[in-house]
Design a protein around this motif. Structure first.
Motif, mmCIF file in Angstrom:
data_model
loop_
_atom_site.group_PDB
_atom_site.id
_atom_site.type_symbol
_atom_site.label_atom_id
_atom_site.label_comp_id
_atom_site.label_asym_id
_atom_site.label_seq_id
_atom_site.Cartn_x
_atom_site.Cartn_y
_atom_site.Cartn_z
ATOM 1 N N GLU A 1 0.657 -1.324 0.383
ATOM 2 C CA GLU A 1 0.113 0.093 -0.079
ATOM 3 C C GLU A 1 0.983 1.717 0.253
ATOM 4 O O GLU A 1 0.376 2.355 0.533
ATOM 5 N N ILE A 2 1.633 1.486 -0.676
ATOM 6 C CA ILE A 2 3.147 2.620 -1.105
ATOM 7 C C ILE A 2 1.456 3.079 -1.201
ATOM 8 O O ILE A 2 2.455 5.104 -1.032
ATOM 9 N N TRP B 1 7.308 -1.266 -6.068
ATOM 10 C CA TRP B 1 7.964 0.160 -6.222
ATOM 11 C C TRP B 1 7.919 0.277 -7.821
ATOM 12 O O TRP B 1 7.658 1.513 -8.085
ATOM 13 N N ALA B 2 8.738 -0.745 -8.164
ATOM 14 C CA ALA B 2 8.885 -0.199 -10.161
ATOM 15 C C ALA B 2 8.337 -0.249 -10.708
ATOM 16 O O ALA B 2 7.433 0.391 -11.432
ATOM 17 N N LYS C 1 15.828 10.866 -6.776
ATOM 18 C CA LYS C 1 15.433 11.390 -5.518
ATOM 19 C C LYS C 1 13.781 11.224 -5.678
ATOM 20 O O LYS C 1 12.983 11.207 -4.313
ATOM 21 N N ARG C 2 13.696 12.045 -6.532
ATOM 22 C CA ARG C 2 11.999 12.403 -6.554
ATOM 23 C C ARG C 2 10.924 11.230 -6.374
ATOM 24 O O ARG C 2 10.044 11.192 -6.130
ATOM 25 N N ASN D 1 7.777 8.614 -0.369
ATOM 26 C CA ASN D 1 8.665 8.124 1.231
ATOM 27 C C ASN D 1 9.223 6.482 0.889
ATOM 28 O O ASN D 1 9.582 6.202 1.824
ATOM 29 N N LEU D 2 10.251 6.502 0.089
ATOM 30 C CA LEU D 2 11.031 5.143 -0.102
ATOM 31 C C LEU D 2 12.752 5.445 0.169
ATOM 32 O O LEU D 2 12.535 6.840 -0.255
ATOM 33 N N PRO D 3 13.261 4.599 0.974
ATOM 34 C CA PRO D 3 14.719 4.668 0.494
ATOM 35 C C PRO D 3 15.731 4.957 -0.909
ATOM 36 O O PRO D 3 15.652 4.140 -1.939
ATOM 37 N N THR D 4 15.505 6.297 -0.488
ATOM 38 C CA THR D 4 16.305 6.230 -2.486
ATOM 39 C C THR D 4 17.237 6.055 -2.723
ATOM 40 O O THR D 4 17.119 5.062 -4.279
#
Lengths: 158, 158
Positions: free
Chosen positions: A91-92, B7-8, B26-27, B33-36
């Motif tokens: 749930e990102i 995420w991808a 970074k963006r 709010n994920l680890p860059t």
DNA sequence: CTATCCTGGACATCTAATATCCAGGATATG
DNA sequence: CATATCCTGGATATTAGATGTCCAGGATAG
């Protein structure tokens, strides 16, 4: 996926050829040269899931809890590997713009839905394959498989 | 399954709404709010797989390497999670009675075949879903999503 | 030239899978 | 009843993979 799934499936097929007979974890492990204590853990999981029945003591062991036609590959996967999908939606979207904190994004998120849909087709396939189906196909390719299995059970050190 | 897959996929959908624009890791990370640094690893994998293109230096970043209609969910799963099936046949039949040491039991074993078959239906489902499909469905449910995404990209600290 | 940003490797941490061991309880057999 | 067998379940150790961080190097826009 847990390797115990493979062990459990092969063990169930073998047990389908030894109906009414309790086979010890030791014999089932020796059959494929697997670590006894660890296979035993998987057999216990199958027992808790109602796929096997177990009997303690001398002459004890494991056997199929029901007709192999009523044991699907999915039953075994769920018993050993758990019910969770391979893709787990975190749930990102809750961290994204315009997020609703009360929404269940595992249901709403389109990506989650797509992955869930694919998973369901996977599970449907496995649910439609029984241990009896597998055993029958093995027999078709190698008619002596059941006898070989029973002989090996008989000859293996308890 | 690797969480980076989620995420991808979300990142690719977002990138499909910023065509022609390079977005920094970074963006993309700040978006959810994920680890860059860790997301960057996934983006690099997507780049190596030919799904994204990357540009170094100021004004650099990532963008889709081709039309989102030609990027399937399976492409992303394979790029991030690797090409291996969830069920990995360890050929335990090689330790069983009457085993042929030269045989490839990943092909012969009936259980391996059944699991492989289910996996193929799973992959077929994912192969038939493109990033463009997903994006279109998101727009249908929330028409302002592309604008929201572009605005967020613009407002996030580089 | 400089600030930005990707690349890739090294490294640290944490979780889950893999594996072992043992005390306790159940049971067949003599 | 006594004993040997065998499942049960918890504790524990080991390992591999997932997760996450950091940094030196190279590319590039301005």
């Amino acid at each position: 996926m847990n390797e115990g799934v493979e062990w459990a499936m092969h063990s169930c097929v073998n047990l389908s050829w030894a109906p009414g007979e309790a086979v010890t974890a030791k014999r089932l492990a020796a059959f494929y040269n697997l670590p006894t204590a660890y296979l035993n853990k998987q057999l216990q999981a199958l027992t808790r899931a109602g796929i096997l029945t177990s009997v303690s003591g001398p002459k004890g062991g494991f056997q199929l809890a029901r007709d192999p036609r009523d044991i699907s590959l999915l039953d075994i996967v769920v018993a050993i590997d758990g019910p969770d999908d391979a893709f787990r939606c975190m749930e990102i979207l809750k961290e994204g713009p315009g997020a609703d904190a009360r929404a269940d994004y595992t249901k709403i998120c389109v990506i989650s839905q797509a992955m869930r849909g694919a998973e369901l087709t996977y599970r449907r396939e496995l649910a439609n394959r029984s241990i009896a189906d597998i055993a029958a196909e093995v027999v078709r390719l190698n008619p002596s498989a059941p006898d070989n299995t029973r002989n090996r059970f008989a000859n293996l050190k308890s």
